[in-house]
Design an enzyme around this catalytic site. Structure first.
Site: not given
Ligand code: PCA
Length: 209
Positions: A81, A91, A144, A166
């Site tokens: 990111e 959402r 996140c 991610h």
């Molecule tokens: N993904 C979510 C929150 C926790 C996770 O593992 C996100 O992308 O916000």
């Protein structure tokens, strides 16, 4: 011994596992150099507690670098990111039932923070091992992104570099995914590249739209 704090999330949205934690926990104790190792910790998936837990861990462990990871549903690669934005827009409800819509992560804070990790070097290192990776221009607007923003906000002006990754889901019918051992190796490579790279490379990771 220096510490690189690496976090993953607990499951959310009725899932029973979260690949971010499944991968990160396997990296606990991995040495990055003679004097540095990974400490792995799990974060709750809730707006009220996730960032607070992470900031508490930073206080306790005094890490030299912090990298948080989470599941990006629908992602097909390891997504490094670039930016966290000052917006919560959920959402779905989090694990405590909270669903903030169009609220600030930090009231009065800047619109966004950039990762302070060498994101292009991380992408290149993972790809060189034949594992799919890319720069992502948005970490979403759920827990996140909130954790990423609060992390960058807390570490502004310090020597501690930090960022967010991610990861795809584990193999499941009809979903983009990555096998766990591949994910673990990809994360290990990304984290190692972050640790050893001071000056990022200049190489496109952009998108037209
Ligand atoms: N993904 C979510 C929150 C926790 C996770 O593992 C996100 O992308 O916000």
């Amino acid at each position: 011994m220096k510490t690189l704090l690496l976090t993953g999330f607990e499951p959310f949205d009725h899932d029973v596992v979260n690949p971010s934690w499944e991968a990160v926990r396997l990296l606990e104790g991995v040495e990055l150099s003679d004097d540095a190792r990974i400490v792995a910790r799990r974060l709750p998936c809730a707006f009220a507690t996730a960032a607070q837990t992470l900031l508490g861990l930073i206080e306790e462990l005094q890490p030299a670098m912090v990298i948080a990871t989470g599941l990006g549903p629908g992602r097909s690669d390891i997504s490094i990111e670039r930016v966290a934005i000052n917006v919560n827009d959920a959402r779905i409800p989090d694990n405590l039932g909270a669903q903030p819509i169009d609220t600030a992560v930090v009231e009065g804070g800047p619109a966004a923070y950039f990762s302070t990790l060498p994101i292009k070097s991380m992408v290149r290192t993972v790809r060189e091992a034949g594992i799919a990776a890319s720069v992502s221009q948005t970490a979403g607007t759920f827990v996140c992104n909130q954790v990423f923003y609060r992390l960058q906000h807390a570490l502004v002006g310090t020597e501690v570099r930090s960022g967010f990754i991610h990861v795809p889901g584990l193999p499941a019918f009809g979903q983009p995914s990555m096998e766990l051992p591949v994910l673990v190796e990809g994360l290990r490579l990304a984290v190692s590249a972050a640790w050893r790279t001071r000056m990022d490379i200049v190489e496109t990771g952009g998108r037209v739209s």
